[in-house]
Design an enzyme around this catalytic site. Structure first.
Site, short mmCIF file in Angstrom:
data_model
loop_
_atom_site.label_atom_id
_atom_site.label_comp_id
_atom_site.label_asym_id
_atom_site.label_seq_id
_atom_site.Cartn_x
_atom_site.Cartn_y
_atom_site.Cartn_z
N ASP A 38 0.84 -1.19 0.00
CA ASP A 38 0.00 0.00 0.00
C ASP A 38 0.88 1.25 0.00
OD1 ASP A 38 -2.03 -1.72 0.13
OD2 ASP A 38 -2.74 -1.16 2.14
N GLU A 40 3.88 1.67 -1.27
CA GLU A 40 4.46 1.93 -2.59
C GLU A 40 3.40 2.55 -3.51
OE1 GLU A 40 7.28 1.95 -3.84
OE2 GLU A 40 6.98 1.79 -6.01
N ASP A 42 0.77 4.32 -2.56
CA ASP A 42 0.53 5.70 -2.12
C ASP A 42 1.62 6.64 -2.63
OD1 ASP A 42 -1.70 4.89 -0.87
OD2 ASP A 42 -0.84 4.83 1.15
N SER A 87 -13.56 -14.29 -41.49
CA SER A 87 -14.22 -15.50 -41.00
C SER A 87 -13.83 -16.64 -41.94
CB SER A 87 -15.72 -15.29 -40.90
OG SER A 87 -16.23 -15.08 -42.18
N LEU A 88 -14.47 -17.77 -41.80
CA LEU A 88 -14.09 -18.93 -42.61
C LEU A 88 -15.27 -19.40 -43.42
CD1 LEU A 88 -12.12 -21.04 -39.96
CD2 LEU A 88 -11.18 -19.69 -41.82
N GLU A 123 -7.74 -28.37 -36.26
CA GLU A 123 -7.97 -27.88 -34.89
C GLU A 123 -9.45 -27.98 -34.59
OE1 GLU A 123 -6.65 -23.82 -35.09
OE2 GLU A 123 -4.81 -24.47 -36.02
N LYS A 125 -12.94 -26.74 -33.64
CA LYS A 125 -13.52 -25.39 -33.76
C LYS A 125 -14.26 -25.09 -32.46
CE LYS A 125 -16.20 -22.61 -36.94
NZ LYS A 125 -17.13 -22.00 -36.01
N ASP A 127 -16.48 -23.20 -29.86
CA ASP A 127 -17.65 -22.34 -30.00
C ASP A 127 -17.61 -21.25 -28.93
OD1 ASP A 127 -19.88 -21.53 -31.20
OD2 ASP A 127 -21.20 -23.11 -30.45
N ARG A 146 -13.81 -9.33 -31.98
CA ARG A 146 -13.76 -9.32 -33.44
C ARG A 146 -14.61 -8.18 -34.00
NH1 ARG A 146 -16.81 -11.42 -37.68
NH2 ARG A 146 -15.54 -12.03 -39.45
N GLU A 186 -9.85 -17.92 -29.32
CA GLU A 186 -11.27 -18.01 -28.99
C GLU A 186 -11.44 -18.00 -27.48
OE1 GLU A 186 -12.94 -18.08 -31.74
OE2 GLU A 186 -14.96 -18.85 -31.34
N TYR A 238 -5.06 -19.62 -31.46
CA TYR A 238 -4.91 -20.41 -32.66
C TYR A 238 -4.21 -19.69 -33.82
CZ TYR A 238 -9.59 -18.33 -33.36
OH TYR A 238 -10.65 -17.48 -33.44
N LYS A 304 -6.42 -25.88 -41.67
CA LYS A 304 -5.56 -24.84 -42.26
C LYS A 304 -4.40 -25.51 -43.00
CE LYS A 304 -6.71 -21.96 -38.33
NZ LYS A 304 -6.38 -21.72 -36.93
N LYS A 328 -18.18 -28.23 -40.39
CA LYS A 328 -19.20 -28.16 -39.32
C LYS A 328 -19.83 -29.53 -39.08
CE LYS A 328 -20.01 -23.74 -38.20
NZ LYS A 328 -21.22 -23.16 -38.52
N CYS A 422 -48.81 -27.86 -5.31
CA CYS A 422 -47.47 -28.45 -5.31
C CYS A 422 -47.60 -29.95 -5.52
CB CYS A 422 -46.77 -28.16 -3.98
SG CYS A 422 -45.24 -29.08 -3.78
N CYS A 425 -46.36 -31.56 -1.88
CA CYS A 425 -47.03 -31.35 -0.59
C CYS A 425 -48.45 -30.80 -0.75
CB CYS A 425 -46.21 -30.42 0.29
SG CYS A 425 -46.23 -28.72 -0.27
N CYS A 440 -43.91 -23.19 -4.80
CA CYS A 440 -44.57 -23.75 -3.62
C CYS A 440 -44.07 -22.93 -2.44
CB CYS A 440 -44.15 -25.22 -3.46
SG CYS A 440 -44.53 -25.87 -1.83
N CYS A 445 -42.07 -27.97 2.82
CA CYS A 445 -42.38 -28.92 1.73
C CYS A 445 -41.24 -29.94 1.65
CB CYS A 445 -42.50 -28.15 0.42
SG CYS A 445 -42.49 -29.20 -1.03
S1 IVH Z 1 -9.07 -19.51 -37.54
C1 IVH Z 1 -8.62 -16.68 -40.94
N1 IVH Z 1 -9.18 -21.43 -35.75
O1 IVH Z 1 -14.54 -19.89 -35.98
C2 IVH Z 1 -8.65 -17.53 -39.74
N2 IVH Z 1 -11.08 -20.01 -35.97
O2 IVH Z 1 -15.96 -19.69 -38.55
C3 IVH Z 1 -9.90 -17.39 -38.98
N3 IVH Z 1 -12.89 -20.52 -34.42
O3 IVH Z 1 -14.26 -16.41 -36.38
C4 IVH Z 1 -10.02 -18.09 -37.72
N4 IVH Z 1 -11.91 -22.21 -33.39
O4 IVH Z 1 -14.23 -17.36 -33.99
C5 IVH Z 1 -9.84 -20.41 -36.32
N5 IVH Z 1 -9.12 -23.16 -34.20
C6 IVH Z 1 -9.77 -22.14 -34.77
C7 IVH Z 1 -11.06 -21.74 -34.35
C8 IVH Z 1 -11.68 -20.68 -34.99
C9 IVH Z 1 -12.99 -21.45 -33.46
C10 IVH Z 1 -13.94 -19.54 -34.75
C11 IVH Z 1 -13.47 -18.12 -34.88
C12 IVH Z 1 -13.80 -17.73 -36.29
C13 IVH Z 1 -14.87 -18.70 -36.66
C14 IVH Z 1 -14.86 -18.93 -38.15
#
Ligand code: IVH
Length: 701
Positions: A38, A40, A42, A87-88, A123, A125, A127, A146, A186, A238, A304, A328, A422, A425, A440, A445
């Protein structure tokens, strides 16, 4: 201290002081982990005040001197991403994967044989929500969501509360870190924490999060970073962009993941290199079922191209690069028959409708029941008994009814009316205030009592193993317990009454044990021991166990930390000022302790010797020990302790663990094959100790 005379010097010193003070306030208020005294703090603060007094035109409204004691709060400034977050494109089937890889094969002019040898990194994915984190000279300087891909929100303070995200990078073996780099990853909500959070919200009659992704996003975008800190978010990195001409850039994506891990960032361990699109498909199918065993939600696989030099050849569309794709998995949804609806009474009396389903395989488990949440939901979905319904696993743990397949509705499908009594009871059910839940209101109960007891003994509360729902039901039935305090009167003799009633109602025992009599005596012994041990649980566990509305695990922690004892919480008149609490919590806590029976319960628990005090900050407890307040860095392999064990021991004795050696380091705990940290420590003259000496220090010698 030298007196600063020039305005320019003052301006730069003021800026440095402000950022140091903000940093220490963040450690103090948000993470509860101050790393300076504290005194330091102050000193820095007064130096800033003095400078601002002498150069008043340099005072700004956002200076820490102008918002004394205020908790750091995120403002969500906009951040322009230097490199947009693309995005992908999605691949929904094996055919889509083939199309994606055919284009790569064509562009690279690969022969069929070469095509089978193309290296891809697969990798899972995750969520969650993607973020970009910037490190300058190894220090986390900014984190952003993002957003639109071009512009995101500045969530630096909130990201800094994520314990797995390093604030400082671990230098490589040669001591280097990239001068500037941006990590993409993520942020996700671990499923175990997600289910706990939703259970606590539901129990308090508050809206729950629809899925872990929404929970992650809601938690990361909190105005008060202390709320984010309590939500236990996690992250997988990632991607990395390095801008440092002197730093050797990784040539492949796999190497860049290795680099991220070496720099101390968490990289999802299931990633792997696959050869040819067939190898990719194999990876995808191997994780289809297995992914449900993980503590995070995954909805596919990101693939990738490994060789980064090839990326520019493949290029990108406006939205997504062509060298990566997201495969997916089909959603975890299934049709099944709704055979009936049961009404369950929770520990606060809330009555929840639960769908009884014809068993169906979903996300790796057999589902027989699904939540319908409340009666509004039944009305909204127009669910009737006999309907075919679509069931989904939202948090991958609690399944829910999504919708009715109307085309399959039989003529005799039966509508369901909300109960008026209920189901356990028979007391009249009431709707309290604006809540959707029917409750209830009978405090004795039996169903509520049973749920309250189950909650009391649960892992996050008093954690009493051996008292499962069957045993508790029996204890309640025999009137051996009527409230949680009665648990502490149980003896081996009283518990043996259970066995006398019906042995087969005891929880499962291992079949190879000798006699039924012998094993149940042992079992009773164990329960008595477990009950006794539970008296020493931390104050926050006891607070959670009480089941006060709006007080789940994280709020209990906040209360215990702020007030330090049950007495103080009961007497508190400033609960509303507890950040992240709000008036509902303050009112619920006040209301709970205003009931004489609740005060009486606390009194009885105290008499039984339950712990009513929070732990003092560890540093104070061990002020004289050799470890309290000292800063440790670990390196190499220790003979008997693993790294996490050693870290735990240091922290438990009030010490701190840092990832890199600096002048502030007190001890380097070094094991076999210690690397650059050892040479750096020797250079700086820092005390290097081995495991044996560390153990001596632990013992206080
Ligand atoms: S690579 C250009 N790697 O999925 C590279 N994305 O559908 C873009 N996501 O917006 C991202 N796991 O939010 C990458 N191992 C992973 C991921 C990943 C989840 C999400 C990320 C991205 C979305 C694309």
């Amino acid at each position: 201290m030298q007196l600063i005379e020039k305005r320019d010097d003052a301006a730069s010193r003021i800026e440095a002081l402000r950022s140091q003070i903000e940093h220490h306030r963040f450690l103090y208020y948000v993470l509860d982990k101050p790393d300076v005294s504290d005194g330091e703090f102050d000193r820095l603060f007064r130096e800033l005040q003095d400078l601002e007094a002498r150069f008043p035109d340099l005072v700004t409204t956002n200076s820490p001197t102008q918002k004394v004691g205020a908790v750091p709060s995120t403002e969500f400034k906009q951040v322009k991403h230097e490199i947009p977050l693309l995005s992908l494109s999605n691949a929904m089937s094996d055919e889509d994967l083939d199309k994606w890889s055919d284009r790569i094969v064509r562009t690279l002019e690969a022969s069929p044989e070469e095509a089978g040898q193309i290296a891809f990194v697969c990798e899972l994915k995750i969520d969650g929500l993607s973020i970009a984190v910037k490190y300058e000279n190894g220090v986390l300087v900014r984190g952003a969501t993002r957003g639109s891909g071009d512009v995101g929100e500045d969530v630096t303070l909130n990201l800094k509360t994520i314990s797995v995200l390093p604030q400082k990078l671990t230098p490589l073996a040669d001591g280097s870190v990239p001068k500037s780099m941006e990590v993409r990853g993520e942020v996700y909500f671990p499923l175990s924490s997600f289910n706990e959070l939703n259970a606590a919200l539901a129990n308090d009659g508050l809206p729950t999060f629809a899925n872990p992704r929404n929970a992650a996003s809601g938690s990361l975008r909190q105005k008060d970073p202390r709320v984010t800190a309590r939500r236990r978010l996690a992250l997988w990195a990632y991607f990395v962009y390095i801008s440092d001409p002197h730093f050797a850039e990784p040539k492949t994506h796999a190497e860049s993941l290795d680099l991220l891990a070496q720099l101390g960032l968490p990289v999802e361990p299931s990633c792997s290199v696959a050869y040819g699109i067939d190898g990719v498909k194999q990876y995808c199918s191997s994780w289809f079922e297995k992914r449900h065993l993980l503590d995070y939600q995954t909805d596919g696989v990101v693939i990738k191209l490994n060789d980064r030099a090839l990326w520019p050849h493949l290029g990108a569309t406006a939205h997504s690069p062509r060298w990566a794709v997201a495969f997916k998995y089909p959603p975890d949804e299934e049709d099944t028959l709704l055979e009936g609806i049961e009404f369950e009474v929770g520990r606060t009396g809330a009555v929840t409708p639960v769908a009884q389903l014809r068993p169906v395989q979903l996300a790796g488990t057999t589902v027989k029941r699904a939540s319908l949440h409340n009666f509004e939901q039944i009305r909204r979905l127009d669910v009737r008994i006999g309907d075919t319904v679509v069931v989904r696993k939202a948090g991958e743990i609690i399944p829910e009814v999504l919708r009715v397949v109307m085309e399959k509705r039989p003529a005799d499908a039966q509508a369901v009316e909300p109960p008026t009594q209920c189901p356990v009871c028979a007391s009249k059910l009431e709707r309290i205030g604006t809540e959707v839940a029917l409750r209830c209101t009978n405090p004795s109960c039996p169903a509520q009592l049973q749920r309250r007891m189950e909650h009391w003994v649960s892992r996050n509360c008093m954690d009493i193993e051996g008292l499962g729902s069957v045993v508790l039901a029996k204890l309640l039935e025999l009137n051996l317990i009527n409230d949680p305090a009665d648990l502490y009167t149980l003896t081996q003799e009283s518990l043996s009454l259970l066995k006398l009633q019906k042995l087969d109602e005891m929880p499962d025992q291992k079949p190879n044990q000798k006699s039924a009599k012998k094993r149940s005596t042992k079992f009773e012994d164990k329960i008595v021991q477990n009950i006794e041990a539970s008296k020493q649980r931390p104050l926050e566990n006891l607070l959670s166990a009480l089941g006060i509305r709006h007080v789940g695990t994280s709020m209990a922690e906040a209360l215990a930390q702020r007030y330090g004892s049950m007495q103080e919480i009961m007497a508190a008149t400033d609960l509303h000022s507890l950040e992240g609490a709000g008036p509902a919590v303050a009112e619920a806590v006040r209301e709970f302790f205003s009931h004489p029976e609740n005060r009486e319960l606390i009194h009885k628990l105290e008499e039984f010797g339950l712990n009513m005090k929070g732990t003092e900050p560890a540093v104070k407890q061990v002020a004289n020990s050799a470890i309290g307040g000292k800063s440790f860095v670990l390196t190499g392999t220790l003979p008997s302790l693993d790294r996490t064990e050693a870290e735990k021991l240091i922290k438990a004795h009030g010490g701190k663990v840092s990832s890199s050696v600096s002048k502030k380091t007190d001890f380097l705990l070094a094991g076999e094959s210690a690397g650059s940290k050892l040479s750096k420590a020797q250079e700086l003259g820092i005390t290097v100790i081995d495991e044996a000496r560390f153990k001596e220090l632990l013992e206080g010698s």
